[in-house]
Enzyme design. Sequence first.
Site, PDB file in Angstrom:
ATOM      1  N   ASP A 122      12.266  -2.918   3.141  1.00  0.00           N
ATOM      2  CA  ASP A 122      12.513  -3.154   1.717  1.00  0.00           C
ATOM      3  C   ASP A 122      11.426  -2.517   0.843  1.00  0.00           C
ATOM      4  O   ASP A 122      11.382  -2.738  -0.373  1.00  0.00           O
ATOM      5  CB  ASP A 122      12.669  -4.656   1.410  1.00  0.00           C
ATOM      6  CG  ASP A 122      11.418  -5.453   1.682  1.00  0.00           C
ATOM      7  OD1 ASP A 122      10.777  -5.235   2.742  1.00  0.00           O
ATOM      8  OD2 ASP A 122      11.050  -6.306   0.847  1.00  0.00           O
ATOM      9  N   HIS A 174       7.510  -1.942   5.674  1.00  0.00           N
ATOM     10  CA  HIS A 174       8.740  -2.736   5.745  1.00  0.00           C
ATOM     11  C   HIS A 174       9.917  -2.020   5.076  1.00  0.00           C
ATOM     12  O   HIS A 174       9.735  -1.343   4.060  1.00  0.00           O
ATOM     13  CB  HIS A 174       8.517  -4.115   5.102  1.00  0.00           C
ATOM     14  CG  HIS A 174       7.728  -5.039   5.978  1.00  0.00           C
ATOM     15  ND1 HIS A 174       7.073  -6.149   5.476  1.00  0.00           N
ATOM     16  CD2 HIS A 174       7.493  -5.009   7.307  1.00  0.00           C
ATOM     17  CE1 HIS A 174       6.467  -6.776   6.483  1.00  0.00           C
ATOM     18  NE2 HIS A 174       6.696  -6.101   7.594  1.00  0.00           N
ATOM     19  N   HIS A 194       3.551  -0.435   2.153  1.00  0.00           N
ATOM     20  CA  HIS A 194       3.577  -0.797   3.578  1.00  0.00           C
ATOM     21  C   HIS A 194       4.913  -0.378   4.180  1.00  0.00           C
ATOM     22  O   HIS A 194       5.788   0.124   3.475  1.00  0.00           O
ATOM     23  CB  HIS A 194       3.249  -2.274   3.798  1.00  0.00           C
ATOM     24  CG  HIS A 194       4.223  -3.267   3.252  1.00  0.00           C
ATOM     25  ND1 HIS A 194       4.483  -3.401   1.902  1.00  0.00           N
ATOM     26  CD2 HIS A 194       5.000  -4.203   3.863  1.00  0.00           C
ATOM     27  CE1 HIS A 194       5.359  -4.375   1.724  1.00  0.00           C
ATOM     28  NE2 HIS A 194       5.703  -4.869   2.892  1.00  0.00           N
TER      29      HIS A 194
HETATM   30 FE    FE Z   1       8.833  -7.040   0.800  1.00  0.00          FE
HETATM   31 ZN    ZN Z   2       6.888  -6.776   3.264  1.00  0.00          ZN
END
Ligand code: FE
Ligand code: ZN
Length: 241
Positions: A60, A58, A56
């Site tokens: 991180d 994000h 995904h």
């Molecule tokens: Fe995460």
């Molecule tokens: Zn996440």
Amino acid sequence: MPVTVHQFPCLSDNYGFLVRDDETGLAACIDTPEAGAILRELDKLGWNLALILNTHWHPDHAGGNAEIKAATGAQVVGPAEVTRISPIDREVKGGDEVLLGATRFQVLESGGHTLGHVAYYDAADGVAFVGDTLFALGCGRLFEGTAEQMWASLQRLAALPDDTRVYCAHEYTASNARFALSVDADPALKARADAIFAARERGEPTVPTTIGLEKATNPFLRAGNAEAFAAVRQAKDVFKG
Ligand code: FE
Ligand code: ZN
């Protein structure tokens, strides 16, 4: 020929995962939480990085894409949403397949934490990389999707064989265990929580977990339906433990 998975800590509570197709020696990196740490591990192992597989968008999970691609020439594979923070070379969605040498990953739609979240499942080796969808005794927060969507995603993962090794992207397990104990008095959960606290005391990872273990003890999977799941998720969002 099997795969070899190398797992190591990144940032404050993420895990980095490198997976090698043993037949061809080609490697993939699952998400890119920390480019420096991932490049160091690759160097140490002497693995040849062919693919970056994003779950995904994000930071991180995809924040290290550019640096790792520049250093290795690896192709970036991920759901369309990843373009919010990084260019991708191949867009994938649920139902697609990604080949790493002789290893075949099925792309599983697993939206809820983010709308476009995907998981990567290698059925031949019984290995699933699930990002921030399913955690040991937990599940991802609903930042973008609905409880219904996340419940459907979790059911897709729960349908995998019990002995599937589940690589979740964060070491959240001790805090998840404290919450789980607050909503479920099941003896199997109590025993597992004790083992988790002891493992964390010793500094050991609690990832990977397995589908069988999560089905037996994870309060989010044990909720039984989307409505009950939504209530457990809401309780966790405000839990102070
Ligand atoms: Fe995460
Ligand atoms: Zn996440």
